[in-house]
Structures are given as structure tokens and as C-alpha cells.
Scaffold this motif. Structure first.
Motif, PDB file in Angstrom:
ATOM      1  N   ALA A  96       0.851  -1.191   0.000  1.00 21.63           N
ATOM      2  CA  ALA A  96       0.000   0.000   0.000  1.00 21.63           C
ATOM      3  C   ALA A  96       0.882   1.235   0.000  1.00 21.63           C
ATOM      4  O   ALA A  96       2.036   1.187   0.448  1.00 21.63           O
ATOM      5  CB  ALA A  96      -0.909   0.014   1.228  1.00 21.63           C
ATOM      6  N   ASP A  97       0.335   2.308  -0.509  1.00 32.36           N
ATOM      7  CA  ASP A  97       0.991   3.609  -0.474  1.00 32.36           C
ATOM      8  C   ASP A  97       0.033   4.613   0.128  1.00 32.36           C
ATOM      9  O   ASP A  97      -1.184   4.541  -0.103  1.00 32.36           O
ATOM     10  CB  ASP A  97       1.373   4.063  -1.891  1.00 32.36           C
ATOM     11  CG  ASP A  97       2.421   3.160  -2.511  1.00 32.36           C
ATOM     12  OD1 ASP A  97       3.494   3.007  -1.902  1.00 32.36           O
ATOM     13  OD2 ASP A  97       2.162   2.605  -3.594  1.00 32.36           O
ATOM     14  N   VAL A  98       0.591   5.526   0.895  1.00 28.85           N
ATOM     15  CA  VAL A  98      -0.209   6.589   1.498  1.00 28.85           C
ATOM     16  C   VAL A  98       0.499   7.907   1.242  1.00 28.85           C
ATOM     17  O   VAL A  98       1.696   8.032   1.511  1.00 28.85           O
ATOM     18  CB  VAL A  98      -0.381   6.402   3.027  1.00 28.85           C
ATOM     19  CG1 VAL A  98      -1.189   7.541   3.632  1.00 28.85           C
ATOM     20  CG2 VAL A  98      -1.009   5.051   3.346  1.00 28.85           C
ATOM     21  N   GLN A  99      -0.239   8.864   0.735  1.00 32.64           N
ATOM     22  CA  GLN A  99       0.232  10.243   0.698  1.00 32.64           C
ATOM     23  C   GLN A  99      -0.636  11.000   1.682  1.00 32.64           C
ATOM     24  O   GLN A  99      -1.858  10.827   1.697  1.00 32.64           O
ATOM     25  CB  GLN A  99       0.087  10.854  -0.689  1.00 32.64           C
ATOM     26  CG  GLN A  99       1.121  10.391  -1.660  1.00 32.64           C
ATOM     27  CD  GLN A  99       1.098  11.235  -2.927  1.00 32.64           C
ATOM     28  OE1 GLN A  99       0.223  12.062  -3.146  1.00 32.64           O
ATOM     29  NE2 GLN A  99       2.079  11.012  -3.763  1.00 32.64           N
ATOM     30  N   ALA A 100       0.009  11.809   2.508  1.00 34.07           N
ATOM     31  CA  ALA A 100      -0.737  12.547   3.526  1.00 34.07           C
ATOM     32  C   ALA A 100      -0.014  13.848   3.833  1.00 34.07           C
ATOM     33  O   ALA A 100       1.211  13.887   3.891  1.00 34.07           O
ATOM     34  CB  ALA A 100      -0.866  11.711   4.795  1.00 34.07           C
ATOM     35  N   ASP A 101      -0.786  14.893   4.016  1.00 31.22           N
ATOM     36  CA  ASP A 101      -0.225  16.184   4.395  1.00 31.22           C
ATOM     37  C   ASP A 101      -0.006  16.204   5.900  1.00 31.22           C
ATOM     38  O   ASP A 101      -0.674  15.485   6.651  1.00 31.22           O
ATOM     39  CB  ASP A 101      -1.172  17.311   3.989  1.00 31.22           C
ATOM     40  CG  ASP A 101      -1.380  17.368   2.486  1.00 31.22           C
ATOM     41  OD1 ASP A 101      -0.440  17.031   1.748  1.00 31.22           O
ATOM     42  OD2 ASP A 101      -2.481  17.748   2.055  1.00 31.22           O
ATOM     43  N   TYR A 102       0.931  17.037   6.323  1.00 29.49           N
ATOM     44  CA  TYR A 102       1.161  17.158   7.762  1.00 29.49           C
ATOM     45  C   TYR A 102       1.343  18.620   8.161  1.00 29.49           C
ATOM     46  O   TYR A 102       1.799  19.450   7.389  1.00 29.49           O
ATOM     47  CB  TYR A 102       2.365  16.332   8.231  1.00 29.49           C
ATOM     48  CG  TYR A 102       3.713  16.866   7.818  1.00 29.49           C
ATOM     49  CD1 TYR A 102       4.381  17.818   8.600  1.00 29.49           C
ATOM     50  CD2 TYR A 102       4.343  16.429   6.667  1.00 29.49           C
ATOM     51  CE1 TYR A 102       5.623  18.314   8.229  1.00 29.49           C
ATOM     52  CE2 TYR A 102       5.579  16.915   6.285  1.00 29.49           C
ATOM     53  CZ  TYR A 102       6.212  17.855   7.068  1.00 29.49           C
ATOM     54  OH  TYR A 102       7.430  18.340   6.700  1.00 29.49           O
ATOM     55  N   LEU A 103       0.962  18.885   9.394  1.00 26.72           N
ATOM     56  CA  LEU A 103       1.227  20.141  10.080  1.00 26.72           C
ATOM     57  C   LEU A 103       1.875  19.745  11.384  1.00 26.72           C
ATOM     58  O   LEU A 103       1.360  18.899  12.114  1.00 26.72           O
ATOM     59  CB  LEU A 103      -0.071  20.914  10.332  1.00 26.72           C
ATOM     60  CG  LEU A 103       0.055  22.193  11.135  1.00 26.72           C
ATOM     61  CD1 LEU A 103       0.888  23.221  10.374  1.00 26.72           C
ATOM     62  CD2 LEU A 103      -1.313  22.737  11.472  1.00 26.72           C
ATOM     63  N   ASN A 104       3.038  20.326  11.678  1.00 25.08           N
ATOM     64  CA  ASN A 104       3.818  19.886  12.821  1.00 25.08           C
ATOM     65  C   ASN A 104       4.228  21.066  13.708  1.00 25.08           C
ATOM     66  O   ASN A 104       5.337  21.579  13.595  1.00 25.08           O
ATOM     67  CB  ASN A 104       5.038  19.127  12.317  1.00 25.08           C
ATOM     68  CG  ASN A 104       5.832  18.429  13.394  1.00 25.08           C
ATOM     69  OD1 ASN A 104       6.963  18.086  13.177  1.00 25.08           O
ATOM     70  ND2 ASN A 104       5.255  18.220  14.561  1.00 25.08           N
ATOM     71  N   PRO A 105       3.313  21.525  14.598  1.00 21.84           N
ATOM     72  CA  PRO A 105       3.695  22.584  15.533  1.00 21.84           C
ATOM     73  C   PRO A 105       4.494  21.995  16.703  1.00 21.84           C
ATOM     74  O   PRO A 105       4.152  20.951  17.246  1.00 21.84           O
ATOM     75  CB  PRO A 105       2.358  23.145  16.005  1.00 21.84           C
ATOM     76  CG  PRO A 105       1.378  22.045  15.798  1.00 21.84           C
ATOM     77  CD  PRO A 105       1.899  21.178  14.693  1.00 21.84           C
ATOM     78  N   MET A 106       5.574  22.687  17.056  1.00 17.83           N
ATOM     79  CA  MET A 106       6.417  22.266  18.168  1.00 17.83           C
ATOM     80  C   MET A 106       6.873  23.514  18.931  1.00 17.83           C
ATOM     81  O   MET A 106       6.768  24.625  18.432  1.00 17.83           O
ATOM     82  CB  MET A 106       7.644  21.489  17.655  1.00 17.83           C
ATOM     83  CG  MET A 106       7.305  20.259  16.860  1.00 17.83           C
ATOM     84  SD  MET A 106       8.748  19.273  16.387  1.00 17.83           S
ATOM     85  CE  MET A 106       9.478  20.283  15.119  1.00 17.83           C
ATOM     86  N   ARG A 107       7.393  23.310  20.121  1.00 15.66           N
ATOM     87  CA  ARG A 107       7.970  24.406  20.890  1.00 15.66           C
ATOM     88  C   ARG A 107       9.357  24.007  21.332  1.00 15.66           C
ATOM     89  O   ARG A 107       9.574  22.931  21.880  1.00 15.66           O
ATOM     90  CB  ARG A 107       7.118  24.742  22.107  1.00 15.66           C
ATOM     91  CG  ARG A 107       7.787  25.830  22.932  1.00 15.66           C
ATOM     92  CD  ARG A 107       6.887  26.662  23.772  1.00 15.66           C
ATOM     93  NE  ARG A 107       5.819  27.247  23.025  1.00 15.66           N
ATOM     94  CZ  ARG A 107       4.645  27.569  23.571  1.00 15.66           C
ATOM     95  NH1 ARG A 107       4.428  27.333  24.841  1.00 15.66           N
ATOM     96  NH2 ARG A 107       3.704  28.120  22.850  1.00 15.66           N
ATOM     97  N   LEU A 108      10.305  24.914  21.094  1.00 10.96           N
ATOM     98  CA  LEU A 108      11.692  24.701  21.512  1.00 10.96           C
ATOM     99  C   LEU A 108      11.840  24.934  23.013  1.00 10.96           C
ATOM    100  O   LEU A 108      11.013  25.610  23.636  1.00 10.96           O
ATOM    101  CB  LEU A 108      12.606  25.670  20.761  1.00 10.96           C
ATOM    102  CG  LEU A 108      12.834  25.347  19.291  1.00 10.96           C
ATOM    103  CD1 LEU A 108      13.173  26.602  18.509  1.00 10.96           C
ATOM    104  CD2 LEU A 108      13.945  24.320  19.178  1.00 10.96           C
TER     105      LEU A 108
END
Length: 153
Positions: A96-108
Motif C-alpha cells: 500500500a501507499d499513502v500520501q498525507a499532508d502534515y502540520l507539525n507545531p512544536m515548541r523549543l
């Protein structure tokens, strides 16, 4: 196509989607054993588009564990998932193949926010132990950094 085949296809799609969700949770929680367990024996990950490394999942897990220490707050949102199962004449195959968008908020550690977004390309294989990642490739499209104001922290 019979209802049984349709149900099998749905079950495989859900299992593949679950691997993607567990991937995000493992990275966010820093659970590197869980991260490693998501990959097939020869599984690889590629973070080069975001300034990282490419290699065997074990090596990449070690790199992530070290690199992400400076981000005490992480939240991976993987959305707009497009799952494509191998089609064997109406029956689901073993890849199987998956394409997916991501949003990755982080704090230093410093309190500065770091947010990035892009697209994942996952390739999976069905093993005796269930669906596993053959590869995870990150295509970072953008990033933003900034400091919170005094009333936002």
C-alpha cells in the motif's frame, strides 16, 4: 465483487491508516521502540527535505531521539490521507501507499515556536505481524519560527 472482498479491503485500509496514526503518536511521544516496531525489517525513513538524514529506521530513530530533545512540545497532525492498496483484480494485495499532508507545531526549549508543514509518502507492506512501513519519506514544504508574546505563553 462480493461483500466479503469489500469488507476485506475496508479492513486493510483501516489497518494501513492505523499505522500512519501510530507513526505520528510515536514521534510526538518520543516512543522510539514503538517507532521502530512500525517498520518492516529493511524499512527506511528519509528526513532529508527537512535537514535530517535518510537511512534504516533504527538509525533514523536514534537521530530523531537526539534531534527532538530540544522540542519538549510536539504535535503531529497528519491529514488528507490518500490510501492506495495494491489491487489484485478486485482483491487487496500485500502493499500500500499513502500520501498525507502534515502540520507539525512544536515548541523549543527556549520558548520559541517552530511549525512546519508538508507531505508524507508512506510505503507499506503486509507481513505476518500486520502492516509495516517499508519507507517513510518527508517532503517539507515550509517552516516558520517565532517567539510567543507575553500574553500567549
Amino acid at each position: 465483487m462480493t461483500q466479503r472482498v469489500d469488507l476485506t479491503t475496508v479492513m486493510h485500509r483501516l489497518a494501513v491508516d492505523d499505522v500512519v496514526s501510530r507513526y505520528a503518536a510515536a514521534v510526538d511521544d518520543g516512543d522510539w521502540d514503538a517507532y521502530r516496531a512500525l517498520f518492516a525489517r529493511a524499512g527506511r525513513a528519509d528526513y532529508r527535505s527537512s535537514g535530517g538524514i535518510e537511512g534504516p529506521a533504527d538509525d533514523v530513530a536514534d537521530w530523531l531521539a537526539q534531534t527532538l530533545r530540544v522540542f519538549p512540545v510536539r504535535q503531529h497532525l497528519i491529514v488528507n490521507r490518500r490510501v492506495r492498496l495494491q489491487d489484485l483484480g478486485g482483491y487487496p494485495g500485500d502493499s500500500a501507499d499513502v500520501q498525507a499532508d502534515y502540520l507539525n507545531p512544536m515548541r523549543l526549549d527556549s520558548g520559541e515556536d517552530f511549525t512546519s508543514g508538508g507531505r508524507y509518502a508512506f510505503s507499506l507492506i503486509r507481513t505476518e505481524a500486520g502492516w509495516r512501513l517499508r519507507s517513510a519519506v518527508i517532503h517539507e514544504k515550509w517552516r516558520r519560527t517565532g517567539r510567543l508574546g507575553p500574553d500567549e505563553g
